[in-house]
Design a protein around this motif. Structure first.
Motif, PDB file in Angstrom:
ATOM      1  N   ARG A 331       0.842  -1.182   0.000  1.00  0.00           N
ATOM      2  CA  ARG A 331       0.000   0.000   0.000  1.00  0.00           C
ATOM      3  C   ARG A 331       0.885   1.242   0.000  1.00  0.00           C
ATOM      4  NH1 ARG A 331      -5.583   1.476   2.248  1.00  0.00           N
ATOM      5  NH2 ARG A 331      -6.727   0.041   0.947  1.00  0.00           N
ATOM      6  N   LEU A 332       0.704   2.104  -0.996  1.00  0.00           N
ATOM      7  CA  LEU A 332       1.565   3.284  -1.121  1.00  0.00           C
ATOM      8  C   LEU A 332       0.806   4.531  -0.711  1.00  0.00           C
ATOM      9  CD1 LEU A 332       3.010   2.691  -4.684  1.00  0.00           C
ATOM     10  CD2 LEU A 332       3.869   1.821  -2.528  1.00  0.00           C
ATOM     11  N   LEU A 333       1.538   5.462  -0.125  1.00  0.00           N
ATOM     12  CA  LEU A 333       0.971   6.769   0.183  1.00  0.00           C
ATOM     13  C   LEU A 333       1.602   7.772  -0.791  1.00  0.00           C
ATOM     14  CD1 LEU A 333      -0.783   8.355   2.292  1.00  0.00           C
ATOM     15  CD2 LEU A 333       1.381   8.967   3.336  1.00  0.00           C
ATOM     16  N   ILE A 334       0.781   8.355  -1.644  1.00  0.00           N
ATOM     17  CA  ILE A 334       1.314   9.303  -2.625  1.00  0.00           C
ATOM     18  C   ILE A 334       0.828  10.699  -2.253  1.00  0.00           C
ATOM     19  CG2 ILE A 334       1.413   9.913  -5.071  1.00  0.00           C
ATOM     20  CD1 ILE A 334       2.547   7.222  -4.690  1.00  0.00           C
ATOM     21  N   ARG A 335       1.773  11.598  -2.031  1.00  0.00           N
ATOM     22  CA  ARG A 335       1.409  12.962  -1.650  1.00  0.00           C
ATOM     23  C   ARG A 335       1.311  13.840  -2.890  1.00  0.00           C
ATOM     24  NH1 ARG A 335       5.447  11.610   1.868  1.00  0.00           N
ATOM     25  NH2 ARG A 335       4.810  11.232   4.002  1.00  0.00           N
ATOM     26  N   ASN A 336       0.879  15.055  -2.656  1.00  0.00           N
ATOM     27  CA  ASN A 336       0.788  16.025  -3.754  1.00  0.00           C
ATOM     28  C   ASN A 336       2.142  16.192  -4.437  1.00  0.00           C
ATOM     29  OD1 ASN A 336      -0.078  18.070  -5.422  1.00  0.00           O
ATOM     30  ND2 ASN A 336       0.421  19.647  -3.922  1.00  0.00           N
ATOM     31  N   GLY A 337       2.150  16.087  -5.740  1.00  0.00           N
ATOM     32  CA  GLY A 337       3.385  16.316  -6.491  1.00  0.00           C
ATOM     33  C   GLY A 337       4.280  15.107  -6.608  1.00  0.00           C
ATOM     34  N   GLU A 338       3.873  13.988  -6.013  1.00  0.00           N
ATOM     35  CA  GLU A 338       4.728  12.807  -6.107  1.00  0.00           C
ATOM     36  C   GLU A 338       4.328  11.941  -7.298  1.00  0.00           C
ATOM     37  OE1 GLU A 338       6.414  11.955  -1.661  1.00  0.00           O
ATOM     38  OE2 GLU A 338       4.664  10.832  -2.276  1.00  0.00           O
ATOM     39  N   LEU A 339       5.275  11.158  -7.734  1.00  0.00           N
ATOM     40  CA  LEU A 339       5.044  10.289  -8.882  1.00  0.00           C
ATOM     41  C   LEU A 339       4.507   8.940  -8.432  1.00  0.00           C
ATOM     42  CD1 LEU A 339       8.100  10.360 -11.247  1.00  0.00           C
ATOM     43  CD2 LEU A 339       5.782  10.983 -11.765  1.00  0.00           C
ATOM     44  N   ILE A 340       3.671   8.370  -9.254  1.00  0.00           N
ATOM     45  CA  ILE A 340       3.244   6.998  -8.987  1.00  0.00           C
ATOM     46  C   ILE A 340       4.307   6.079  -9.568  1.00  0.00           C
ATOM     47  CG2 ILE A 340       1.481   5.286  -9.507  1.00  0.00           C
ATOM     48  CD1 ILE A 340      -0.508   7.599  -9.530  1.00  0.00           C
TER      49      ILE A 340
END
Lengths: 796, 59
Positions: A331-340
């Motif tokens: 499970r990944l946490l992706i913040r604003n501006g981050e790449l998937i």
């Protein structure tokens, strides 16, 4: 309120040199354009480092938002990054793209003033690298990177850094070889002169000593410096094919054997000077050919685009994890501006994906729960949770780099290798017929000397030299004009291309300049309200619109709120102002496009700032120059809304395809190649990466050389796009120069062969003939290249 | 004339020493970065307030 005596004379930011906005920030009587620049100045001023501004005017960079460096606390990631570690000290090398002037060197080498735990930092300016030694129990790697980030020198830490490639050692070995060959050549010359000038009877006793010394110098040259030519010749003979190294290896062998025999039997001077000189010049040619650009990487793949680590949620805790350790089901946490980083399913939150790098589509896409998100998209909004369905290296986009997709059957053969075969055959015919003639005359000594002399004199060393010298001269003309070609082999490929494929977004349009126009009506006062609001946001769209508004005063903003990925709102001069995408607006809008910056003041919709990418200048001229000479084609990942405009640039015969996925682009290039076309591809982003790699000559277009560019054969500055026809013409002229110099060399060789077939080639003739022909060729190629560069308007 | 044998030996030896010096420089990385040291040498030393001087005056 304004005191004119306090205003700094210059109208640019003291730190970064940008034009000052009408409302500026001041500190110590210096003006700054934004909070970022001011804070860098304050840090430096506190640490007594204002010398930074003494060496250059406005040396700074605008700093970006603070990144997340939590992953730099993970021991497993740290150990991959650092070069050396003992109980107290660590050494790490960063690539810092922002390094550009002597102030940068000064600042980064005085890091110890900011934090004494950093006890040494060294810059390699050309490589834009800084090597930092620090005490790891006093300062963590994360703190170190944060310091660099605070002063505007954020290091680029990507996956490719983890896989450190050492390309330098090969080059170093070549320098060793050149040094030895040059040393031996100089000494051999010294010992050969007395022989050529004639020895008196007393001096005759030295003749043997000189001959043996010369032979001794030939041994390392033949067996160490020239070793590669023998191995390469054997390898190509095994494959029943002759390359340029085959005749060269033969000549070196013949020269050495003949020198050894004449020394051992005392039958006169050998060819030691020709041998050492030949090897020295050949290695020089090789060195010129290997000249590369330190600061530009042509072989980047997805690893340098992706961050090195991403936050994984495990048992309710956030844990930074290296990208290559991400497993299916994480499970990944992706913040604003981050790449998937890997293909995954959206589990929680709202996603607005900026897929511009993947598909070329400029508008952010909204995704709903349960949808698959492809790696490479950038989240523009709140933090979201994803579940990985494919590991990073297996993902849809990164899979483009898997070798299986590329055909390798088309052989890149250059002029040298194709002519080497005929050349070798010609030499052997002449050599054997001369030998046969003298054997027929029952003069076996002459037969032997004629055979060896023909082989020596017909040396294709000029072939081995003229190509690298001409092509590297062309390379240096190119790089002054912002066209960086990977290596000299690639230059030859450029001349062959007959089809040019263009990408649209970022290639034909510029990413820097954008036209901003307002659809709707705002009066003067309302413009000021909007500008005041926008001034608080660091979002690129806000900055662009703010710049275009250019207000002369600003109101104070209260209740300011920025919702990442949606927009901003705030109370300005007593009125509520909203700016951003449709989602931020207080009411639903019907029938309006989502793109652009929508503005609502109070309760009424005012309109929308539309931002259109600007076409690069000189496109029309470029296309009319290319048309007729090349097949042109447009492959765009974007929609066909610009088809009409493109139709104006290109002729009617140009085929245009829109909505192309990265894989379709790659497929299109392959099908063109199947039709026997030599394809040149111009693209800019990750979405073109496959096509760029597959094409015969891939050019990545960029507005900033230090930005990410996908793997390619050449990198072209956006501003130099209009020079493309001149570049192609110069390369074609360059190949002409190589062919002419081959003609000149053949003329020289014929003179030598005239003596050689008679068996009367005195070593002195060979020793003079070879350097003269070499000097002629090198000066001819460099002068001719300059002439053609001027003719093609590439040199001022 | 036999002194020439000795001199020739010396000349080769001296040349070898220079070759060795070049390799030493190459190995120790002196040719890795040929630009930055030239800039670095132009930086001024920091002017520090000399405390001993002040003490001297006050004494």
């Amino acid at each position: 309120m304004k005191n004119p005596t306090l205003v700094h004379k210059s109208s640019v930011c003291y730190h970064c040199g940008d034009q000052l906005p009408s409302v500026k920030l001041s500190c110590d009587e210096k003006d700054f354009c934004c909070v970022g620049c001011k804070s860098v100045y304050q840090i430096l001023a506190e640490n007594n480092m204002c010398n930074y501004y003494a060496y250059n005017d406005t040396p700074g960079h605008k700093i970006k938002e603070n990144g997340h460096f939590e992953y730099l606390e993970e021991p497993s990631i740290i150990s991959q990054l650092i070069d050396y570690k003992d109980s107290e000290n660590s050494i790490i090398t960063f690539y810092v793209p922002a390094i550009h002037c002597s102030s940068c060197i000064w600042l980064l080498e005085h890091l110890y003033k900011i934090n004494p735990a950093i006890f040494s930092s060294r810059i390699d300016f050309l490589k834009k690298e800084v090597t930092v030694s620090y005490k790891h129990d006093k300062i963590s790697l994360r703190q170190l990177v944060e310091i660099l980030n605070q002063i505007g020198y954020e290091p680029l830490i990507s996956l490719q850094d983890v896989v450190k490639e050492k390309g330098n050692s090969v080059n170093k070995q070549l320098i060793w070889k050149i040094a030895i060959a040059g040393f031996c050549m100089g000494n051999v010359m010294l010992f050969s002169f007395p022989e050529y000038f004639g020895l008196s009877a007393v001096e005759k006793e030295f003749q043997y000593l000189f001959a043996w010394l010369n032979l001794a110098f030939c041994v390392p040259v033949t067996f160490y410096c020239a070793k590669e030519y023998f191995t390469s010749a054997f390898a190509s003979l095994k494959q029943r094919h002759i390359n340029l190294d085959t005749p060269l290896a033969l000549i070196i062998a013949v020269l050495f054997i003949r020198t050894a025999i004449s020394t051992a039997f005392g039958t006169g001077p050998g060819f030691a000077d020709t041998l050492t000189g030949l090897v020295f010049l050949l290695l020089m040619g090789k060195w010129v050919k290997q000249r590369t650009y330190h600061h530009i990487s042509f072989d980047r793949d997805y690893r340098s685009y992706f961050p090195i680590a991403i936050t994984v949620l495990k048992d309710g805790r956030e844990k930074p994890t290296a990208i290559n350790e991400i497993e299916v089901g994480d499970r990944l946490l992706i913040r604003n501006g981050e790449l998937i980083p890997a293909d995954s399913i959206l589990m929680k939150g709202e996603v607005y994906l900026d897929m511009s790098f993947v598909t070329g589509e400029a508008e952010p896409q909204q995704k709903v729960l349960g949808e698959i998100l492809y790696a490479g998209g950038r989240q523009m909004g709140e933090a979201v949770e994803l579940e990985v369905v494919k590991s990073a290296s297996q993902s849809y986009l990164t899979g483009l780099w898997n070798k299986a997709y590329y055909k390798t059957d088309f052989k890149k053969k250059n002029f040298n290798d194709s002519i080497a075969k005929y050349f070798s055959i010609g030499v052997f015919v002449v050599a054997f017929s001369a030998t046969a003639y003298w054997l027929f005359q029952h003069d076996s000594v002459k037969a032997w000397s004629a055979f060896t002399a023909v082989v020596i004199v017909a040396c294709p060393c000029v072939l081995a030299l003229s190509t690298p010298f001409t092509l590297s001269a062309i390379l240096s003309v190119f790089d002054k004009k912002g066209f960086y070609v990977k290596n000299t082999d690639a230059v030859e490929q450029l001349a062959d291309c007959d089809t040019i494929v263009f990408d649209k977004t970022g290639t034909l349009t510029s990413t820097v300049n954008a036209n901003i126009h307002f659809n709707g009506a705002l009066n003067k006062e309302e413009q000021l309200l909007v500008a005041s609001l926008l001034n608080n946001s660091s979002h690129p769209l806000s900055r662009q619109v703010f710049k275009s508004l250019c207000p002369d005063k600003l109101f104070a903003v209260s209740e300011y709120n920025e919702i990442p990925g949606k927009g901003i709102m705030g109370l300005v001069n007593g009125r509520m102002v909203y700016a951003g995408s449709k989602k931020i607006l207080p009411f639903e809008l019907e029938g309006k496009e989502n793109g652009g910056v929508h503005v609502v003041i109070g309760q009424s919709y005012k309109g929308c700032y539309a931002i259109e990418q600007e076409w690069r200048s000189g496109l029309f001229k470029l296309m009319s120059a290319l048309e007729g000479r090349f097949n042109l084609k447009v492959l765009s990942g974007d929609t066909n809304r610009d088809e009409k405009i493109l139709g104006c640039f290109f002729g009617t015969e140009t085929s245009m395809q829109f909505n192309q996925s990265p894989r379709q682009k790659l497929g299109e290039v392959i099908s063109l190649q199947d039709k026997g076309k030599k394809v040149m591809m111009l693209g800019d982003g990750l979405n073109d990466a496959g096509a760029l790699k597959q094409s015969n000559f891939g050019i990545a277009i960029t507005d900033n050389i230090n930005n990410f560019t996908p793997g390619c054969d050449a990198i072209l500055k956006g501003t130099s796009l209009s020079l493309l026809p001149n570049f192609i013409q110069l390369v074609q002229d360059g190949l002409k120069v190589i062919k002419i110099s081959f003609g000149i060399a053949t003329a020289y060789n014929l003179i030598g062969v005239y003596y050689a077939v008679q068996g009367t080639l005195y070593p002195l003739v060979a020793a003079i003939l070879m350097p003269i022909s070499t000097i002629t060729i090198i000066s001819f190629t460099s002068l001719a290249t300059r002439y053609f560069a001027r003719k093609n308007k590439l040199v001022g | 004339m036999s002194i020439l044998y000795f001199l020739i030996g010396c000349s080769v030896l001296v040349a070898l020493i220079f070759l060795g010096a070049f390799f030493w420089a190459l190995k120790s990385g002196q040719h890795d970065d040929v630009y930055t040291p030239g800039v670095r040498i132009l930086f001024d030393d920091e002017v520090k307030e000399d405390k001993s001087d002040k003490n001297h005056i006050s004494d």
